[in-house]
Design an enzyme around this catalytic site. Structure first.
Site, short mmCIF file in Angstrom:
data_model
loop_
_atom_site.label_atom_id
_atom_site.label_comp_id
_atom_site.label_asym_id
_atom_site.label_seq_id
_atom_site.Cartn_x
_atom_site.Cartn_y
_atom_site.Cartn_z
N TYR A 214 -13.78 6.26 -3.91
CA TYR A 214 -13.13 5.75 -5.12
C TYR A 214 -12.44 6.86 -5.90
CZ TYR A 214 -15.13 1.11 -4.57
OH TYR A 214 -15.43 -0.15 -4.09
N VAL A 215 -12.90 8.11 -5.71
CA VAL A 215 -12.26 9.22 -6.41
C VAL A 215 -11.27 9.95 -5.50
CG1 VAL A 215 -12.69 11.50 -7.43
CG2 VAL A 215 -14.09 9.56 -8.08
N CYS B 27 -21.95 5.64 -11.54
CA CYS B 27 -22.11 6.97 -12.13
C CYS B 27 -22.95 7.07 -13.40
CB CYS B 27 -20.75 7.59 -12.36
SG CYS B 27 -19.93 7.94 -10.80
#
Ligand code: NAD
Ligand code: UGA
Length: 456
Positions: free
Chosen positions: A11-12, A272
């Site tokens: 996702y990053v 997160c």
């Protein structure tokens, strides 16, 4: 031209490198991953993650100066700057289990860089890591015995899912931490140069390594703390007929507090917040600061309380039993505009309702596949239904768990008619028109607001 590599196409890694490639056509950007299926998806028309605006950016740069590959070793050898964006989940075993960060993927990557490097390189921590991880990274990398020198930088990522493209294109700030040595500062300047292709210089902050690493944990802790704070107030609102939306608005007009991130909800999710706060808690304990650890741990505890309170409220309203009752969950993603279900409160609610033997139906515009995978064996007991009208058909209750705007636009007259009476709606995101639903005949329960019932 620089050869930029990113290890970890999640996702990053995927979105950040796509934007770097888009904004820096003169650099070559390669993203590698050990997950072959993920790389194949990045190379296809069906990207592995749903993120508004991402398809267009990938389409613009892929094949020009953006490449996705599984050849980790070969790409390490060719790279000048290596971003490491592998997952750093909460450790599930041994010392620090349930709190510390699991650094095995991180260390594996460091050793892989070491094995395949034949020239000095800049290594950038993109993953979120415990403060002082860069020191361990330096020790591993600079143990090469071949005279190679590695500069380790910290460049934490602040994007939020669902708005990742806008966050990357126009960031509040980019943060780069480096050693205060000539080569550390030279490496820092090289990374700043890349971002300066589209980010104004005064939005690029530079600090020492440890401040940068700690800022990432602190930023997530502060953000999550705001949500836990307003959620704590929401519980009190429900007992006192105060309305949390009115309170949040009135608090937020104080310019020192500000209006953002004050939406009371069923709880925060995502991969997160919880992991990073627990990591912070572990660090505080490690450095013998138990009071500080305890303080931050409450943010996570309050979130767990909010999730369980939500289901308790459902049970109480529905005459203390949901066994055998069909309940439609509107939303599986941890927030709107993403297909990510990691730590989603929707799945936490789903699990508790299954324990209560409810018949759970989940609908979501993007996240049903991930929900099915995340629920594991429990998925066999859940119905996954893309159409919200079908999901609600024959249900005793609806629980809105993700703030997808389309859930607010449904025809609730039609939905009400298709449900078992008395019909209940629990709005875990406060996105519906509660008064209108009440008029239609629903018993309406929102977060931090007085219940609107017909049961007297
Ligand atoms: P992710 O799980 O989506 O992606 C990580 C990828 O790394 C996976 O595809 C995995 O296969 C790959 N990987 C693991 N070990 C590898 C190895 N040795 N070689 C090659 N590839 C490897 O995770 P993510 O959500 O992208 O998060 C990555 C990091 O960024 C985490 O530390 C996270 O805390 C941080 N972060 C995440 C977000 C977010 O919105 N998801 C935002 C900011 C920071
Ligand atoms: C969050 C941070 O916002 C990012 O800056 C950070 O980079 C990222 O974590 C990370 O490190 O992974 P993200 O989790 O993608 O981003 O999404 P948020 O918008 O922060 O939402 C997190 C959760 O809080 C969601 O479940 C959301 O619905 C919930 N939330 C958010 C609320 O309940 N109320 C709010 O007012 C805001």
């Amino acid at each position: 031209m620089a050869n930029i590599l990113c290890i970890g196409a999640g996702y990053v890694g995927g979105p950040t490198m796509a934007v770097i490639a888009q904004k820096c056509p003169h650099h070559r950007v390669v993203v590698v991953d050990i997950n072959e299926a993920r790389i194949a998806a990045w190379n296809s028309d069906q990207l592995p993650i749903y993120e508004p605006g991402l398809d267009e950016v990938v389409r613009e740069a892929r094949g020009r100066n953006l490449f996705f590959s599984t050849e980790v070793d070969r790409q390490i050898a060719a790279a000048d700057i290596i971003f490491v964006s592998v997952n750093t989940p909460t450790k599930a075993f041994g010392q620090g289990a349930g709190r510390a960060a699991d650094l095995q993927y991180w260390e594996m990557t460091a050793r892989q860089i070491l094995r395949n490097a034949s020239a000095s390189k800049i290594v950038v921590e993109k993953s979120t890591l415990p403060v002082r991880t860069a020191e361990a990274m330096e020790h591993i990398l600079n143990s090469n015995g071949q005279g190679l020198h590695f500069d380790v930088l910290s460049n934490p990522e602040f994007l939020a899912e669902g708005t990742a493209m806008a966050d990357m294109h126009d960031p509040d700030r980019v943060l780069v931490g480096a050693r205060n040595t000539p080569s550390g500062q030279k490496a820092l300047e090289a990374l700043v140069e890349i971002y300066a292709n589209w980010v104004p210089r005064d939005h690029i902050l530079t600090t020492n390594l440890w401040s940068s690493e700690l800022t990432k944990l602190a930023a997530n802790a502060f953000l999550a703390q705001r949500i836990s704070s307003i959620n704590a107030i929401s519980a009190l609102c429900e007992r006192t007929e105060a309305d949390v939306s009115e309170v949040a608005h009135a608090i937020g007009t104080d310019s020192r507090i500000g209006p953002k991130f004050l939406r009371a909800s069923v709880g925060f999710g995502g991969s997160c917040f919880k992991k990073d706060i627990l990591n912070l808690v572990y660090l505080c304990d490690y450095y013998n600061l138990p009071e500080v650890a305890h303080y931050w741990e409450q943010v996570v505890k309050m979130n767990e309380y909010q999730e369980s309170r939500f289901v308790s409220n459902m049970l109480t309203a529905m005459f203390n039993t949901v066994a055998g009752k069909r309940i439609a969950l509107f939303g599986a993603a941890f927030k709107a505009h993403t297909n990510d279900t990691r730590e989603s409160p929707a799945l936490a609610v789903c699990r508790t309702l299954l324990e209560e033997r409810a018949k759970v139906v989940i609908t979501d515009p993007k996240a049903l596949d991930n929900a099915r995978a995340d629920l594991g064996p429990l998925a066999d007991r859940v119905t996954f239904e893309p159409d919200p009208y079908q999901a609600a058909q024959g249900a005793y209750a609806i629980a809105v768990l993700t703030e997808w705007p389309q859930f607010a636009e449904l025809d609730y007259t039609r939905i009400f008619k298709s449900m078992v009476k008395p019909a209940f709606i629990f709005d875990g995101r406060n996105i519906l028109n509660h008064a209108a639903l009440h008029t239609l005949g629903f018993n309406v329960y929102a977060i931090g607001k007085p219940a609107l019932e017909h049961l007297k």
